[in-house]
Enzyme design. Structure first.
Site, mmCIF file in Angstrom:
data_model
loop_
_atom_site.group_PDB
_atom_site.id
_atom_site.type_symbol
_atom_site.label_atom_id
_atom_site.label_comp_id
_atom_site.label_asym_id
_atom_site.label_seq_id
_atom_site.Cartn_x
_atom_site.Cartn_y
_atom_site.Cartn_z
ATOM 1 N N LYS A 14 0.825 -1.218 0.000
ATOM 2 C CA LYS A 14 0.000 0.000 0.000
ATOM 3 C C LYS A 14 0.859 1.268 0.000
ATOM 4 O O LYS A 14 0.606 2.186 -0.767
ATOM 5 C CB LYS A 14 -0.933 0.035 1.236
ATOM 6 C CG LYS A 14 -1.925 -1.117 1.304
ATOM 7 C CD LYS A 14 -2.971 -0.892 2.385
ATOM 8 C CE LYS A 14 -2.427 -0.889 3.796
ATOM 9 N NZ LYS A 14 -1.849 -2.173 4.243
ATOM 10 N N ARG A 90 -10.243 0.427 8.146
ATOM 11 C CA ARG A 90 -9.848 -0.944 8.434
ATOM 12 C C ARG A 90 -10.998 -1.747 9.025
ATOM 13 O O ARG A 90 -10.828 -2.937 9.306
ATOM 14 C CB ARG A 90 -8.690 -0.948 9.429
ATOM 15 C CG ARG A 90 -7.320 -1.027 8.752
ATOM 16 C CD ARG A 90 -6.289 -0.934 9.855
ATOM 17 N NE ARG A 90 -5.069 -1.635 9.575
ATOM 18 C CZ ARG A 90 -3.961 -1.034 9.137
ATOM 19 N NH1 ARG A 90 -3.941 0.231 8.853
ATOM 20 N NH2 ARG A 90 -2.859 -1.740 8.965
ATOM 21 N N ARG A 129 11.153 -6.785 5.570
ATOM 22 C CA ARG A 129 11.057 -5.367 5.907
ATOM 23 C C ARG A 129 11.503 -5.123 7.350
ATOM 24 O O ARG A 129 12.163 -4.138 7.648
ATOM 25 C CB ARG A 129 9.609 -4.892 5.715
ATOM 26 C CG ARG A 129 9.427 -3.404 5.979
ATOM 27 C CD ARG A 129 8.039 -2.947 5.617
ATOM 28 N NE ARG A 129 7.089 -3.171 6.694
ATOM 29 C CZ ARG A 129 5.782 -2.911 6.619
ATOM 30 N NH1 ARG A 129 5.267 -2.420 5.504
ATOM 31 N NH2 ARG A 129 4.985 -3.141 7.635
ATOM 32 N N ARG A 135 10.499 -1.308 12.801
ATOM 33 C CA ARG A 135 9.122 -1.294 13.305
ATOM 34 C C ARG A 135 8.916 -2.414 14.312
ATOM 35 O O ARG A 135 9.224 -3.576 14.033
ATOM 36 C CB ARG A 135 8.135 -1.453 12.130
ATOM 37 C CG ARG A 135 7.851 -0.146 11.442
ATOM 38 C CD ARG A 135 6.899 -0.307 10.288
ATOM 39 N NE ARG A 135 5.601 -0.885 10.640
ATOM 40 C CZ ARG A 135 4.526 -0.797 9.890
ATOM 41 N NH1 ARG A 135 4.585 -0.122 8.739
ATOM 42 N NH2 ARG A 135 3.396 -1.350 10.251
ATOM 43 N N ARG A 146 -1.461 -9.551 13.146
ATOM 44 C CA ARG A 146 -1.965 -8.514 12.222
ATOM 45 C C ARG A 146 -2.709 -9.159 11.054
ATOM 46 O O ARG A 146 -3.718 -8.628 10.585
ATOM 47 C CB ARG A 146 -0.797 -7.660 11.702
ATOM 48 C CG ARG A 146 -0.287 -6.690 12.767
ATOM 49 C CD ARG A 146 1.130 -6.250 12.476
ATOM 50 N NE ARG A 146 1.233 -5.348 11.355
ATOM 51 C CZ ARG A 146 2.370 -5.149 10.685
ATOM 52 N NH1 ARG A 146 3.472 -5.798 10.995
ATOM 53 N NH2 ARG A 146 2.383 -4.302 9.672
HETATM 54 P P1 AMP Z 1 0.060 0.261 9.027
HETATM 55 O O1 AMP Z 1 1.271 1.143 8.978
HETATM 56 O O2 AMP Z 1 -1.053 0.743 8.164
HETATM 57 O O3 AMP Z 1 0.388 -1.198 8.806
HETATM 58 O O4 AMP Z 1 -0.505 0.365 10.528
HETATM 59 C C1 AMP Z 1 0.250 -0.084 11.638
HETATM 60 C C2 AMP Z 1 -0.655 -0.280 12.850
HETATM 61 O O5 AMP Z 1 -1.293 0.957 13.182
HETATM 62 C C3 AMP Z 1 -1.801 -1.261 12.659
HETATM 63 O O6 AMP Z 1 -1.404 -2.605 12.867
HETATM 64 C C4 AMP Z 1 -2.795 -0.780 13.719
HETATM 65 O O7 AMP Z 1 -2.400 -1.192 15.016
HETATM 66 C C5 AMP Z 1 -2.613 0.733 13.653
HETATM 67 N N1 AMP Z 1 -3.558 1.335 12.673
HETATM 68 C C6 AMP Z 1 -3.248 1.985 11.515
HETATM 69 N N2 AMP Z 1 -4.349 2.381 10.871
HETATM 70 C C7 AMP Z 1 -5.404 1.994 11.638
HETATM 71 C C8 AMP Z 1 -6.815 2.080 11.503
HETATM 72 N N3 AMP Z 1 -7.384 2.662 10.425
HETATM 73 N N4 AMP Z 1 -7.584 1.559 12.487
HETATM 74 C C9 AMP Z 1 -7.042 0.966 13.564
HETATM 75 N N5 AMP Z 1 -5.724 0.824 13.749
HETATM 76 C C10 AMP Z 1 -4.898 1.330 12.796
#
Ligand code: AMP
Length: 200
Positions: A14, A90, A129, A135, A146
């Site tokens: 993404k 999400r 990654r 991270r 996840r």
């Molecule tokens: P990402 O960088 O998009 O993979 O997001 C990393 C983490 O941030 C996710 O595993 C969630 O814990 C949190 N997160 C990001 N976006 C959302 C969302 N829209 N709703 C809930 N948690 C989120």
């Protein structure tokens, strides 16, 4: 203006494809994951709450996440020219809230680009990654959690957006350029791309 949602499991590409779409269509990028990681790095109150969920591979509660997004949309005029939403929505609740927020601002989601990749490939990518990303959530236990959260809470959005006629299924394997041209083709066929690239 063009509002896109880039959708997919963790590790589906993404972020990478968002960068290319921003350049192509001049969109404003909102990555909720990046926003939360920035709060964690700055040690804010929100960052402390976010960290307790992110480190366990869980989602931040809808109410809080929707509030954050609403503030983001209001805090920068450039969001009015078109946004690429990366990592939001999400959950079905978040999708409904996004629809309402955009309608209140006289707009809507024009298209959802769904990057589809097998779990085994996602795990490989995320572990790779994790070696450089630093991270806290790119380790096998959290990745497994996840992916579980993705399948149970986020994947139902495919159906939600299919019913709205907005979901574009994209094969998320192959080279970055190949995937990007498939996305562009899908958007052009659906006539959702702006005629002229929007310059920021
Ligand atoms: P990402 O960088 O998009 O993979 O997001 C990393 C983490 O941030 C996710 O595993 C969630 O814990 C949190 N997160 C990001 N976006 C959302 C969302 N829209 N709703 C809930 N948690 C989120």
């Amino acid at each position: 203006m063009l509002n896109l949602v880039i959708f997919g499991a963790p590790g589906s590409g993404k972020g990478t494809q968002s960068e290319l779409l921003i350049d192509e269509y001049g969109l404003f990028h909102i990555s909720t994951g990046e926003v939360l990681r920035d709060h964690i790095a700055r040690g804010t109150e929100l960052g402390k709450i976010a960290d307790s969920y992110i480190s366990k591979g869980q989602l931040i509660p809808d109410e809080l996440m929707i509030d954050i997004l609403s503030h983001l949309l209001d805090s920068d005029e450039r969001t009015r020219k078109g946004v690429i939403f990366d990592g939001f929505p999400r959950t079905i609740n978040q999708a409904k809230a996004l629809k309402k927020m955009l309608a209140e601002r006289g707009s809507k989601v024009h298209a959802v680009v769904g990057l589809e990749v097998e779990d085994s490939e996602l795990i490989d990518r995320l572990l790779k990654r994790g070696k450089d990303s630093g991270r806290a959530d790119d380790n096998l236990d959290t990745i497994t959690q996840r992916l579980h959260v993705y399948h149970s809470q986020t994947q139902p959005l495919q159906e939600y957006y299919r019913n709205e006629g907005k979901y574009h299924s994209i094969n998320g394997t192959g080279s970055i350029d190949e995937i990007f041209s498939t996305i562009k083709q899908a958007l052009e066929w659906a006539k959702v791309t702006p005629k002229e690239p929007i310059k920021q």
